[in-house]
Motif scaffolding. Sequence first.
Motif, PDB file in Angstrom:
ATOM      1  N   ALA A   8       2.143   0.875   0.956  1.00  0.00           N
ATOM      2  CA  ALA A   8       1.016   1.738   0.617  1.00  0.00           C
ATOM      3  C   ALA A   8      -0.257   1.243   1.270  1.00  0.00           C
ATOM      4  O   ALA A   8      -1.143   2.021   1.610  1.00  0.00           O
ATOM      5  N   PRO A  13      -7.260   3.604   2.950  1.00  0.00           N
ATOM      6  CA  PRO A  13      -7.859   3.722   1.623  1.00  0.00           C
ATOM      7  C   PRO A  13      -9.097   4.593   1.674  1.00  0.00           C
ATOM      8  O   PRO A  13      -9.814   4.633   2.664  1.00  0.00           O
ATOM      9  N   ARG A 143      -2.678   4.450  -6.327  1.00  0.00           N
ATOM     10  CA  ARG A 143      -2.160   5.227  -5.197  1.00  0.00           C
ATOM     11  C   ARG A 143      -1.372   6.407  -5.731  1.00  0.00           C
ATOM     12  O   ARG A 143      -0.943   6.419  -6.893  1.00  0.00           O
ATOM     13  N   HIS A 176      -4.555   6.033  -1.222  1.00  0.00           N
ATOM     14  CA  HIS A 176      -4.760   4.748  -1.890  1.00  0.00           C
ATOM     15  C   HIS A 176      -6.230   4.566  -2.223  1.00  0.00           C
ATOM     16  O   HIS A 176      -7.107   4.875  -1.416  1.00  0.00           O
TER      17      HIS A 176
END
Length: 200
Positions: A8, A13, A143, A176
């Motif tokens: 992830a 992000p 996430r 995320h």
Amino acid sequence: SRRSWLLAGLTVPLFSARAADSMKVTYDGDNLHVAAPTLHFLAGKPLTRLKDGDVVAYVAQLELLDDSRTAVVRPQKGRFVVSYALWEETFSVTQLGSTPGSAPHTAEGLSAAAAETWCFANLALSTLGLSPNLYYWLRLELRTGTERDFADENKIGISIHDLIDLLGRKNTEVTHWGPLETRVRLADLPRLAGRGSRNG
């Protein structure tokens, strides 16, 4: 699993913040509770999917690390499934149990802000056996979930198997948020009303 969190981490992000005011921490004598007023996960692509009639799964990871941030002292994972009622313009959230097949917990008719708050309010980390006078780092990451996160889950109100199939077929990009981190000492944390320390 640690591997899924590493994978992830390869996604982009939305933000990364470590300021103390990004995450509020309270203590009830048994568990740590967090609030993340700057973290809005019912937005962007996940919100678009919800308004298109999809359900969206989320996985939250709350970790307590030692003061050097080199070892995880205690982890806690939360799994949430969110849906959207188009006509009422409200959200429903189901928190899956900490073990596969355990009873889920659901809230309905929520605004986006209330749904986000509800998820974090129901994510608690046990402090059993921890020293109240040591310093730790508390880290929060979130996430969107994948089929692997729910592969062993029994059916809930919505069919979890349909959810797994949906997540697998769409192969949606994982979004995320975080990490949020703050340094804590149990003895210094504000207590929730009516509760006292049980750790000494």
